[in-house]
Enzyme design. Structure first.
Site, PDB file in Angstrom:
ATOM      1  N   ARG A   1       0.846  -1.208   0.000  1.00  0.00           N
ATOM      2  CA  ARG A   1       0.000   0.000   0.000  1.00  0.00           C
ATOM      3  C   ARG A   1       0.875   1.250   0.000  1.00  0.00           C
ATOM      4  O   ARG A   1       0.479   2.303  -0.499  1.00  0.00           O
ATOM      5  CB  ARG A   1      -0.965   0.002   1.185  1.00  0.00           C
ATOM      6  CG  ARG A   1      -1.806   1.279   1.273  1.00  0.00           C
ATOM      7  CD  ARG A   1      -3.117   1.084   2.047  1.00  0.00           C
ATOM      8  NE  ARG A   1      -2.923   0.406   3.305  1.00  0.00           N
ATOM      9  CZ  ARG A   1      -2.389   0.947   4.414  1.00  0.00           C
ATOM     10  NH1 ARG A   1      -1.959   2.196   4.391  1.00  0.00           N
ATOM     11  NH2 ARG A   1      -2.273   0.255   5.518  1.00  0.00           N
TER      12      ARG A   1
ATOM     13  N   TYR B   1     -16.527  14.581 -13.858  1.00  0.00           N
ATOM     14  CA  TYR B   1     -16.921  13.160 -13.791  1.00  0.00           C
ATOM     15  C   TYR B   1     -17.946  12.929 -12.663  1.00  0.00           C
ATOM     16  O   TYR B   1     -17.799  13.442 -11.557  1.00  0.00           O
ATOM     17  CB  TYR B   1     -15.670  12.306 -13.587  1.00  0.00           C
ATOM     18  CG  TYR B   1     -15.984  10.860 -13.371  1.00  0.00           C
ATOM     19  CD1 TYR B   1     -16.611  10.103 -14.358  1.00  0.00           C
ATOM     20  CD2 TYR B   1     -15.688  10.241 -12.171  1.00  0.00           C
ATOM     21  CE1 TYR B   1     -16.915   8.772 -14.154  1.00  0.00           C
ATOM     22  CE2 TYR B   1     -15.989   8.909 -11.955  1.00  0.00           C
ATOM     23  CZ  TYR B   1     -16.610   8.184 -12.950  1.00  0.00           C
ATOM     24  OH  TYR B   1     -16.927   6.872 -12.743  1.00  0.00           O
TER      25      TYR B   1
ATOM     26  N   ASP C   1      -8.322  16.661 -13.971  1.00  0.00           N
ATOM     27  CA  ASP C   1      -8.542  15.274 -14.377  1.00  0.00           C
ATOM     28  C   ASP C   1      -8.239  15.204 -15.871  1.00  0.00           C
ATOM     29  O   ASP C   1      -8.950  15.784 -16.691  1.00  0.00           O
ATOM     30  CB  ASP C   1     -10.001  14.889 -14.079  1.00  0.00           C
ATOM     31  CG  ASP C   1     -10.286  13.422 -14.371  1.00  0.00           C
ATOM     32  OD1 ASP C   1      -9.610  12.841 -15.239  1.00  0.00           O
ATOM     33  OD2 ASP C   1     -11.221  12.866 -13.757  1.00  0.00           O
TER      34      ASP C   1
ATOM     35  N   LYS D   1      -8.969   3.920 -17.657  1.00  0.00           N
ATOM     36  CA  LYS D   1      -9.425   4.306 -18.995  1.00  0.00           C
ATOM     37  C   LYS D   1      -8.286   4.189 -20.001  1.00  0.00           C
ATOM     38  O   LYS D   1      -7.715   3.143 -20.188  1.00  0.00           O
ATOM     39  CB  LYS D   1     -10.028   5.723 -18.941  1.00  0.00           C
ATOM     40  CG  LYS D   1     -11.180   5.828 -17.945  1.00  0.00           C
ATOM     41  CD  LYS D   1     -12.324   4.960 -18.344  1.00  0.00           C
ATOM     42  CE  LYS D   1     -13.378   4.670 -17.300  1.00  0.00           C
ATOM     43  NZ  LYS D   1     -13.075   4.778 -15.901  1.00  0.00           N
TER      44      LYS D   1
HETATM   45  C1  LIG Z   1     -12.915  11.275 -16.392  1.00  0.00           C
HETATM   46  C2  LIG Z   1     -12.942  10.273 -15.303  1.00  0.00           C
HETATM   47  N1  LIG Z   1     -12.382  10.576 -14.124  1.00  0.00           N
HETATM   48  C3  LIG Z   1     -12.369   9.705 -13.086  1.00  0.00           C
HETATM   49  C4  LIG Z   1     -12.970   8.476 -13.189  1.00  0.00           C
HETATM   50  C5  LIG Z   1     -12.949   7.559 -12.007  1.00  0.00           C
HETATM   51  O1  LIG Z   1     -12.020   6.558 -12.208  1.00  0.00           O
HETATM   52  P1  LIG Z   1     -12.162   5.068 -11.628  1.00  0.00           P
HETATM   53  O2  LIG Z   1     -13.362   4.449 -12.270  1.00  0.00           O
HETATM   54  O3  LIG Z   1     -10.868   4.421 -12.013  1.00  0.00           O
HETATM   55  O4  LIG Z   1     -12.321   5.209 -10.139  1.00  0.00           O
HETATM   56  C6  LIG Z   1     -13.547   8.092 -14.408  1.00  0.00           C
HETATM   57  C7  LIG Z   1     -14.164   6.763 -14.563  1.00  0.00           C
HETATM   58  O5  LIG Z   1     -14.955   6.521 -15.448  1.00  0.00           O
HETATM   59  C8  LIG Z   1     -13.543   9.010 -15.482  1.00  0.00           C
HETATM   60  O6  LIG Z   1     -14.095   8.715 -16.672  1.00  0.00           O
END
Ligand SMILES: Cc1ncc(COP(=O)(O)O)c(C=O)c1O
Length: 240
Positions: free
Chosen positions: A64, A117, A188, A213
């Protein structure tokens, strides 16, 4: 320069491939990074263990905290993003939660782009108010709206393009507005990937990804990562 089928006038993929190339074999002569599927690491002697715990020598102790496979991933993402350091997480949401919570505390305010998101939005709307953290949403394509919302904020949270609506932000402009007021920025970058967008070159402090992704690329893993200055990554490690 090769002509890329995407029609871009720059071979972004070749550039990324160069950054990801490695010329030394991994331990045991492995050509690709081995997967260290272990929670704990052991030591050759008690003295080695004591020195590692005291910070006098570096060696993973517990996965971890550090794991060689994850450390390789972190180094590669840092290189791709042009960052000093990166920190891997078990999901993109873990990266978002840890990054936001490491830098924003009770009574403070975040300015976030609308249409970020969905689960980030849920974090902002459900958990953060319980910690007395307020989030205001702005149209990130409107710098005047962002400028009007920024005073007094602790963090500017960007996502460009935004999820599903694909709204774009002028990252350099918004980052400059935030910096003028001593406000840090997080973006992001999951949608664009560091192949097509390197927000740190536009002044962003921390870049995070759902590595589940495009970074993962094969829909076979759930992971997250945040990249930034060594000091910011150290702070995230120490806080979360
Ligand atoms: C743009 C974006 N940010 C963050 C996330 C969250 O990521 P995770 O599903 O790996 O927790 C996603 C997931 O679909 C996403 O599309």
């Amino acid at each position: 320069m090769n002509e890329h089928p995407s029609g871009f006038d720059h071979d972004y993929l070749a550039e990324a491939a160069t950054l990801l190339a490695h010329d030394e074999p991994f331990p045991g002569g492995a050509v690709v990074p081995p997967i260290y599927q272990t929670s704990l690491f052991t030591f050759a002697s008690y003295a080695e263990m004591a020195d590692t715990f005291a910070g006098k020598r570096k060696q993973p102790i517990y996965s971890r905290g550090d794991n060689p496979t994850v450390m390789e991933f972190e180094a590669r993402v840092a290189a791709l993003e042009g960052a000093e350091a990166a920190r891997g997480f078990s999901s993109g949401m873990a990266a978002i939660s840890a990054t936001v919570l490491a830098f924003v505390g009770a009574g403070e305010r975040i300015v976030a782009v609308r249409n970020c998101y969905g689960d980030a939005y849920r974090l902002f709307e459900r958990l953060l108010p319980r910690l007395n953290i307020k989030v205001d949403y702005v149209d990130g394509s409107d710098p005047d709206a962002v400028a009007a919302a920024l005073p007094g904020a602790k963090l500017l949270y960007l996502e460009s393009p935004t999820s599903m609506m694909f709204e774009l932000q002028d990252i350099a402009h918004l980052t400059r507005l935030a910096k003028e007021q001593g406000i840090v920025t997080t973006i992001d970058n999951s949608w664009a990937t560091p192949v097509f967008q390197k927000p740190i070159t536009h002044g962003v402090d921390r870049v995070l990804h759902s590595a589940s992704k495009y970074l993962g690329g094969h829909s076979d893993t759930v992971a997250g990562v945040v990249a930034g200055s060594a000091a910011h990554i150290k702070h995230i490690n120490e806080q979360t």
